[in-house]
Enzyme design. Structure first.
Site, PDB file in Angstrom:
ATOM      1  N   SER A 139      10.422   0.615  -4.394  1.00 44.40           N
ATOM      2  CA  SER A 139       9.910   1.052  -3.104  1.00 44.40           C
ATOM      3  C   SER A 139      11.077   1.239  -2.149  1.00 44.40           C
ATOM      4  O   SER A 139      12.117   0.581  -2.290  1.00 44.40           O
ATOM      5  CB  SER A 139       8.950   0.010  -2.524  1.00 44.40           C
ATOM      6  OG  SER A 139       8.655   0.273  -1.156  1.00 44.40           O
ATOM      7  N   TYR A 152       7.377  -8.798  -0.242  1.00 49.32           N
ATOM      8  CA  TYR A 152       7.361  -7.468  -0.854  1.00 49.32           C
ATOM      9  C   TYR A 152       8.758  -6.857  -0.867  1.00 49.32           C
ATOM     10  O   TYR A 152       9.210  -6.337  -1.905  1.00 49.32           O
ATOM     11  CB  TYR A 152       6.387  -6.570  -0.090  1.00 49.32           C
ATOM     12  CG  TYR A 152       6.206  -5.205  -0.708  1.00 49.32           C
ATOM     13  CD1 TYR A 152       5.533  -5.053  -1.915  1.00 49.32           C
ATOM     14  CD2 TYR A 152       6.697  -4.062  -0.078  1.00 49.32           C
ATOM     15  CE1 TYR A 152       5.360  -3.804  -2.491  1.00 49.32           C
ATOM     16  CE2 TYR A 152       6.522  -2.809  -0.644  1.00 49.32           C
ATOM     17  CZ  TYR A 152       5.856  -2.680  -1.847  1.00 49.32           C
ATOM     18  OH  TYR A 152       5.696  -1.436  -2.412  1.00 49.32           O
TER      19      TYR A 152
END
Length: 246
Positions: A139, A152
């Protein structure tokens, strides 16, 4: 990609589905892996409609035995394995002081540990045959420090560095390991943002392109990294985020 065999985790929807269909459209047979077999069967029908073979297998990336069993099953049923796409992951929001250790462990176990175990399971086959591709879906949050996403961001940053380490270790075996770092993509994981007009507007204002990606835009990057056109490319990160992480 004609004749190549690829496995895609988290293939039942979103980016995983888009990558699986792009690989099939390029000529690959695909092993579709996730926890929901019913959803996988729908994607399998789409792959077969493109004229390619599709097999489905249940996998829980937090369970090493499940991962090893699913990868070996796909390898057996497809008659080999050339490409492993590690796409399964979860998103978690919450400031660091409010993040419980249970939530931290859930995110790291799924995103980082899960990716490592999948790489390891596929890597045994790929290094033994002296050729193959591993594609880790990370990501752009692995490249940025984003408040409220400590677990995350940490998991995705670690995946990028794991990609580089494996690229070095497996290069001599003819295996290339690369990563894709998408920004905001119109999938179920971004539904909370897209369904909140005020939040969506704030997010889009931070993206120079002023839009989210369509999941289908990720597929061609996976095809490149899965094909012979990227044989001299390893340890790289392809960022597709509309310019947000620049």
């Amino acid at each position: 990609m004609a004749g190549r065999k690829a496995a895609v985790t988290g293939a039942s929807r979103g980016i995983g589905r888009a990558i699986a269909l792009a690989l099939a459209a390029a000529g690959a047979d695909v092993g579709l892996v996730a926890r929901s077999l019913s959803d996988l069967e729908k994607v399998a029908d789409e792959v077969r409609a493109l004229g390619r073979t599709a097999v489905v297998a249940h996998m829980d990336v937090t369970d090493a035995d499940s991962v090893n069993g699913a990868v070996d099953d796909v390898h057996r049923r497809l008659g080999g394995l050339d490409v492993m796409v590690n796409n399964s992951g979860v998103v978690s929001a919450g400031h660091a002081l409010d993040t419980t250790l249970a939530e931290w462990d859930r995110v790291l176990d799924t995103n980082l540990r899960g990716t490592f175990v999948c790489c390891q399971a596929a890597g045994r086959h790929l290094t033994a045959q002296g050729a193959g591709k591993v594609i880790n879906v990370a990501s752009h949050f692995g490249l940025m420090a984003v408040p409220g996403f400590s677990a995350y961001c940490a998991s995705k940053a670690a995946i990028l560095h794991l990609t580089r380490v494996l690229a070095i270790e497996w290069a001599r075996h003819g295996v290339q390991v690369n990563a894709i770092a998408p920004g905001y993509v119109e999938t179920d994981l971004s539904a909370d943002v897209r369904e909140n007009p005020e939040l969506k507007d704030r997010v889009l204002q931070r993206i120079p392109a002023r839009r989210m990606a369509d999941a289908a835009e990720i597929g061609p990057l996976a095809v490149l990294l899965a094909s012979s056109q990227s044989d001299y490319m390893t340890g790289s990160v392809l960022v597709i985020d509309g310019g947000q992480s620049i």
